[in-house]
Design an enzyme around this catalytic site. Structure first.
Site, PDB file in Angstrom:
ATOM      1  N   GLU A 252      69.232 -11.083  70.092  1.00 58.89           N
ATOM      2  CA  GLU A 252      68.636 -10.291  69.022  1.00 58.89           C
ATOM      3  C   GLU A 252      69.089 -10.771  67.647  1.00 58.89           C
ATOM      4  OE1 GLU A 252      67.981  -5.974  69.549  1.00 58.89           O
ATOM      5  OE2 GLU A 252      69.262  -5.747  67.778  1.00 58.89           O
ATOM      6  N   ARG A 278      50.044 -15.420  36.122  1.00 57.24           N
ATOM      7  CA  ARG A 278      50.335 -14.376  35.141  1.00 57.24           C
ATOM      8  C   ARG A 278      50.785 -15.011  33.819  1.00 57.24           C
ATOM      9  NH1 ARG A 278      49.820  -9.483  32.676  1.00 57.24           N
ATOM     10  NH2 ARG A 278      51.829  -8.501  32.189  1.00 57.24           N
ATOM     11  N   GLN A 289      62.065 -20.366  31.935  1.00 62.30           N
ATOM     12  CA  GLN A 289      63.215 -20.757  32.755  1.00 62.30           C
ATOM     13  C   GLN A 289      63.787 -19.579  33.546  1.00 62.30           C
ATOM     14  OE1 GLN A 289      67.305 -21.952  31.173  1.00 62.30           O
ATOM     15  NE2 GLN A 289      66.425 -23.948  31.665  1.00 62.30           N
TER      16      GLN A 289
END
Length: 398
Positions: A252, A278, A289
């Site tokens: 798991e 955008r 940056q």
């Protein structure tokens, strides 16, 4: 070292991504009132998708072919889980698949008798039946050896009394792998694992939880009140419950978390695309940056976590008994997923706090630091492997 998957595994991953996009999208994430306020869990819809996943070979992936599975090793199984996380926004469904496969079926594969394997595994691999692993209790979460659920031996059967909590798949499970104390106080050797049919008298399941994340995965309490289980349903042997649990956790902590790798890559790709589209101050925000460096950090976390996970899977596939690798992988992936979710929201600004894949990833990632052993427990285990246990330190002071 070869960092490429085999062509057959690559093909399987491509097919799984297509299947997940087609059949396992995020429109059915409600489990106890989640996506959309007050939406009830739809067990029929969950089972419909589960059967499709069974036909795709997903829910029985690591089970040997002779018992109805696909016979995948840990690397291939991780690739399939990564594909599920990438192809569908419903990470909760992938989580349920992993809990069924690695925490419930693998114990039967590794510790079950031939009769148990042939009786249980085919229907669990085909998607006809669903399994759940019941171990966590209100007073025994991280302290998994201190269970209060008791199993009393009475001739050819055991009688179970007690309650479990946070049991993944409990509301839909047909079969439970249950850990109970047969010799309280004996620690590691005091637990025994049982296979218990969901319709056994005395076994009841509570209502699905409303959770912060993983909403496509139904979770509930399980109660045992004089539940009679045949001795033939003991998994492994009396007193071997802790070994069964430890083995399942290696699977798991490695393969399950590959689903988060896929989810992170999906959200990272959409975040990079958003940053390129955008515009603010006359330029795409990705050219700033502060944004571009954040995207680089997101990529670094994902790729680093992915390498640790596949290294752990590679060891598991080769029979390694190492427990540090899976623990490191679990730590790296869960922490990276949380931070990547936060970063994805930050890049989107106000849009990030609206309903969408960025906030969904963050909600789905938060439980990853808790289940399969909390991240603090993983650090304890790793420290112990490094020789930094408290007993050793105290001994050195004498």
């Amino acid at each position: 070292m070869n960092f490429e998957l085999d062509p057959d595994v690559e093909e399987m991953r491509t097919m799984t991504v297509a299947f997940a996009r087609r059949e396992l999208d995020g429109r059915h994430q409600a489990a106890g009132g989640h996506e959309g306020a007050g939406v009830p869990f739809d067990a029929d819809e969950f089972r419909r998708r589960w059967l499709l996943a069974g036909k795709q070979g997903v829910v029985g992936g690591v089970v040997p072919v002779e018992y109805g599975g696909s016979g995948l090793d840990a690397v291939a199984a991780s690739a399939v889980m990564e594909a599920l996380g990438y192809g569908s926004s419903d990470t909760g469904f992938a989580f349920s698949v992993a809990a069924h496969l690695f925490a419930s079926l693998m114990p039967v594969v590794e510790f079950g008798t031939e009769e148990q394997k042939r009786r249980l595994l085919p229907a669990l691999c085909s998607g006809e039946r669903i399994a759940a692993h019941a171990i966590t209790e209100p007073e025994a979460g991280s302290d998994a050896l201190n269970l209060r659920t008791r199993a009393e031996s009475r001739g050819d059967h055991y009688v179970l009394h007690g309650s479990k909590c946070f049991t993944t798949n409990a509301p839909v499970a047909d079969v439970f792998v249950v850990q109970a104390a047969t010799e309280p106080g004996r620690g590691f050797f005091g637990l025994t694992a049982f296979v218990v049919e969901a319709d056994t008298p005395g076994l009841t399941v509570g209502p699905p939880y409303a959770k912060v994340g993983l909403r496509g995965s139904p979770t509930a309490d399980v109660h045992f009140d004089g539940c009679v289980v045949p001795s033939a349903n003991v998994l492994g042997a009396r007193g071997a419950g802790a070994s069964v649990f430890s083995s399942s956790m290696k699977w798991e902590r490695t393969c399950l978390f590959a689903a988060y790798l896929g989810a992170m890559r999906r959200v990272l790709e959409s975040t990079v695309a958003y940053a390129g589209e955008r515009e603010q101050f006359g330029a795409p925000i990705g050219s700033f940056q502060a944004v571009s460096h954040r995207l680089v950090d997101m990529t670094l976390r994902l790729e680093s976590a992915r390498l640790l996970l596949y290294k752990a899977a590679w060891g598991l596939a080769r029979g390694s008994e190492d427990e540090v690798g899976p623990a490191l992988a679990k730590l790296a992936v869960s922490e990276a997923a949380v931070q990547l979710g936060l970063d994805a929201i930050q890049v989107r600004g106000a849009l990030g706090v609206l309903e969408g894949e960025a906030e969904t990833l963050l909600r789905d990632a938060l439980p990853a630091r808790i289940f399969s052993g909390t991240n603090e427990i993983q650090k304890n285990n790793i420290a112990r492997a490094l020789g930094l246990s408290g007993n050793r330190r105290r001994a050195g002071r004498r």
